[in-house]
Design a protein around this motif. Sequence first.
Motif, PDB file in Angstrom:
ATOM      1  N   ARG A 566      31.715  11.672  10.525  1.00 54.42           N
ATOM      2  CA  ARG A 566      31.479  11.433   9.096  1.00 54.42           C
ATOM      3  C   ARG A 566      32.695  11.842   8.268  1.00 54.42           C
ATOM      4  O   ARG A 566      33.105  11.113   7.354  1.00 54.42           O
ATOM      5  CB  ARG A 566      30.251  12.238   8.652  1.00 54.42           C
ATOM      6  CG  ARG A 566      29.907  12.114   7.172  1.00 54.42           C
ATOM      7  CD  ARG A 566      28.983  13.235   6.767  1.00 54.42           C
ATOM      8  NE  ARG A 566      29.607  14.537   7.024  1.00 54.42           N
ATOM      9  CZ  ARG A 566      28.928  15.667   7.210  1.00 54.42           C
ATOM     10  NH1 ARG A 566      27.616  15.677   7.212  1.00 54.42           N
ATOM     11  NH2 ARG A 566      29.584  16.810   7.418  1.00 54.42           N
ATOM     12  N   ASP A 567      33.289  12.995   8.574  1.00 53.91           N
ATOM     13  CA  ASP A 567      34.444  13.462   7.800  1.00 53.91           C
ATOM     14  C   ASP A 567      35.630  12.499   7.952  1.00 53.91           C
ATOM     15  O   ASP A 567      36.362  12.237   6.991  1.00 53.91           O
ATOM     16  CB  ASP A 567      34.846  14.859   8.264  1.00 53.91           C
ATOM     17  CG  ASP A 567      33.771  15.897   7.945  1.00 53.91           C
ATOM     18  OD1 ASP A 567      32.912  15.600   7.095  1.00 53.91           O
ATOM     19  OD2 ASP A 567      33.797  16.981   8.546  1.00 53.91           O
ATOM     20  N   ILE A 568      35.836  11.982   9.179  1.00 52.66           N
ATOM     21  CA  ILE A 568      36.961  11.053   9.407  1.00 52.66           C
ATOM     22  C   ILE A 568      36.733   9.753   8.637  1.00 52.66           C
ATOM     23  O   ILE A 568      37.642   9.230   7.968  1.00 52.66           O
ATOM     24  CB  ILE A 568      37.126  10.783  10.916  1.00 52.66           C
ATOM     25  CG1 ILE A 568      37.591  12.064  11.629  1.00 52.66           C
ATOM     26  CG2 ILE A 568      38.122   9.650  11.157  1.00 52.66           C
ATOM     27  CD1 ILE A 568      37.558  11.970  13.143  1.00 52.66           C
ATOM     28  N   PHE A 569      35.509   9.211   8.714  1.00 51.78           N
ATOM     29  CA  PHE A 569      35.208   7.974   7.987  1.00 51.78           C
ATOM     30  C   PHE A 569      35.336   8.193   6.478  1.00 51.78           C
ATOM     31  O   PHE A 569      35.816   7.319   5.748  1.00 51.78           O
ATOM     32  CB  PHE A 569      33.801   7.488   8.323  1.00 51.78           C
ATOM     33  CG  PHE A 569      33.683   6.861   9.693  1.00 51.78           C
ATOM     34  CD1 PHE A 569      34.535   5.837  10.079  1.00 51.78           C
ATOM     35  CD2 PHE A 569      32.717   7.289  10.592  1.00 51.78           C
ATOM     36  CE1 PHE A 569      34.423   5.258  11.337  1.00 51.78           C
ATOM     37  CE2 PHE A 569      32.598   6.714  11.845  1.00 51.78           C
ATOM     38  CZ  PHE A 569      33.463   5.698  12.219  1.00 51.78           C
ATOM     39  N   ALA A 570      34.881   9.364   5.999  1.00 54.88           N
ATOM     40  CA  ALA A 570      34.959   9.651   4.566  1.00 54.88           C
ATOM     41  C   ALA A 570      36.411   9.715   4.105  1.00 54.88           C
ATOM     42  O   ALA A 570      36.769   9.188   3.043  1.00 54.88           O
ATOM     43  CB  ALA A 570      34.240  10.964   4.251  1.00 54.88           C
ATOM     44  N   ALA A 571      37.261  10.356   4.907  1.00 51.62           N
ATOM     45  CA  ALA A 571      38.678  10.452   4.540  1.00 51.62           C
ATOM     46  C   ALA A 571      39.331   9.077   4.548  1.00 51.62           C
ATOM     47  O   ALA A 571      40.110   8.732   3.646  1.00 51.62           O
ATOM     48  CB  ALA A 571      39.396  11.388   5.502  1.00 51.62           C
ATOM     49  N   ALA A 572      39.011   8.274   5.560  1.00 52.96           N
ATOM     50  CA  ALA A 572      39.571   6.925   5.625  1.00 52.96           C
ATOM     51  C   ALA A 572      39.078   6.085   4.460  1.00 52.96           C
ATOM     52  O   ALA A 572      39.834   5.307   3.863  1.00 52.96           O
ATOM     53  CB  ALA A 572      39.195   6.271   6.956  1.00 52.96           C
TER      54      ALA A 572
END
Length: 598
Positions: A566-572
């Motif tokens: 979730r954190d990676i998708f949110a940052a992207a």
Amino acid sequence: MPLKRFLLGTAFALALVPTVNAEQVKPAAGTVPPLALFGPLPPPPAPPVQVDESALRYYAAQNDAARIAAEIRRLQTENPGWTPPVDLYATDRAPDIDVGPLWALYAEGRYADLHVALKEIRTNNPDAPLPNDLLDALADGETVARLVAASNMGNDAGVVEAARSRPTLLSCARIDIVWSVAEALGRLGDVEKSLTAFDYALTRCADAPQRLATVQKASLVLPETAVDRLIATGATNADGTNEFQAVLDDRVRRRVAAVIPSAVPAVAPAPLAALTTGPDPLVVAPPQAAAFAAAPADLARLELLARQTRSSADAGLLGWYHYAAANLDVAETWFRTAAGFAEDPKAIEGLILTLQRKGDQRAAEDLAYRARALSPDLAKLHVEVTAAALTTIGAAAYPADRLAAMEEAVRATHSAFGAEALGWYRYNTKDFKAAKQWFEQSLSVLESEGAHLGAVLTAQSLGERSRAATLLAELAPRYPSIAALKDSVANASVASDGGQVRVWLNKRPKESASDTRQAVALYEGKRYQEAISLLEKIAASGKETQDLAVLRGWAYYNTRQYSKARDIFAAADARGSTSATRTGLYYSKSKTRAPFYR
């Protein structure tokens, strides 16, 4: 499919009539005593003593003291508790007040005006007796108004407090008040008092429809064990079923709906544009939903109900259950059945998604086109399904009438996704001026990497070198795919497959090319942990592209590290929102929210 909760609001409407008879608007006196839910009820007021004082007043008018004394003794003997009137000798005794207008104000719910009128009567005729039944009705009406207002605001404590202040309202004559208080108590966790109130309504007041309504309301706020105590009082129908079988069937529906994952797999809008540096575009498919199953007996009962009652809702629920379980042929059958029972937009939506997920894009598109005006959700789905059709290979021959309908729908819904799809369709057909307009419209609604990429490529194709250079300089720091254009020849080729437009540059970046290919190979080989190690290395080097970030998110997702994904998708998504980042963010968030995924 999520279950919906229903909140019953209680309202009272009183008709305005030209003339009001006091007896017509007085609250009816029920034969069943009120419910003593909050302790002993106050004793009912003693009925007024009707004493014939005409002879006494005659003797008073004659000033016949002996006869006055004798008549007083007689009246007190025959009517214990009676006292002589204080205005016995008054010649200008206050006339009886006309209560008709007062009851009219009560009937219209004009309680503030009624208070003003009563105050005026007390001022002008302090000795005039006010009818106790009117004063009681006024107190009841004001309490009911307070209770209804609290109910409408979702203030359960306020509902209970209002009822506690006027406990005689909890009577069969006001069963709606009994229901509201019982529901409020149930939501507040006072199961026993709530059950007592429902039991009172069930056993003392209700006719057959009200009995069923009572148990249905109880089933929404009380534990099943408590509701079972009410159901046990039900009569047996001629077919052997319980009088409250409808409540038991509602339980079946809730149990089936409860096992369906909150994030039902769907054909989500695919990224319309993604830069790729090799001959094989990077395509990341969303994972399948976790395994789940409803009880076979529940499914069998729901199927029987759907067929017997021709219920579109029941058939649709079965459709969504099998859709989530990837039983697509069965799902299609139930969605078609539901749509045959009634023109249910939700069932049609399910059928479109099922056809699309089965790979029957043409049938899904045809149905979405025909049903687009039935609901806002279907209008949106029409745009999404048509967008996938517009961005598939061979879309240049797309029918003109369908294309016009799509353009109209995109303008009406202000769909950034649909506008971007039209931009890529026009780009593929080399109508670069129209493509430019659609990309601009998409960006006016929502910025996305794909639409920005389309704007840069159309500027290049139109020979707008200055504009293309400006866009590159402005957007390259924000979007890795656009930054890669600076290291490539100006022109690019665009192809599409499966609803996903892919852009191949004529020159591929050199940095980390082998690492990228290796990471993709590891992911596709389901060696997710090894892929993560390599993808983290690329990310740490500062050379991670947007699609590699998405791949890294799915790698963590597939190792059940949902929070990290979730954190990676949110940052992207924060760097440049695309359908790929939004899809990953949606699925990873749903996993972290739903306990059954863990």
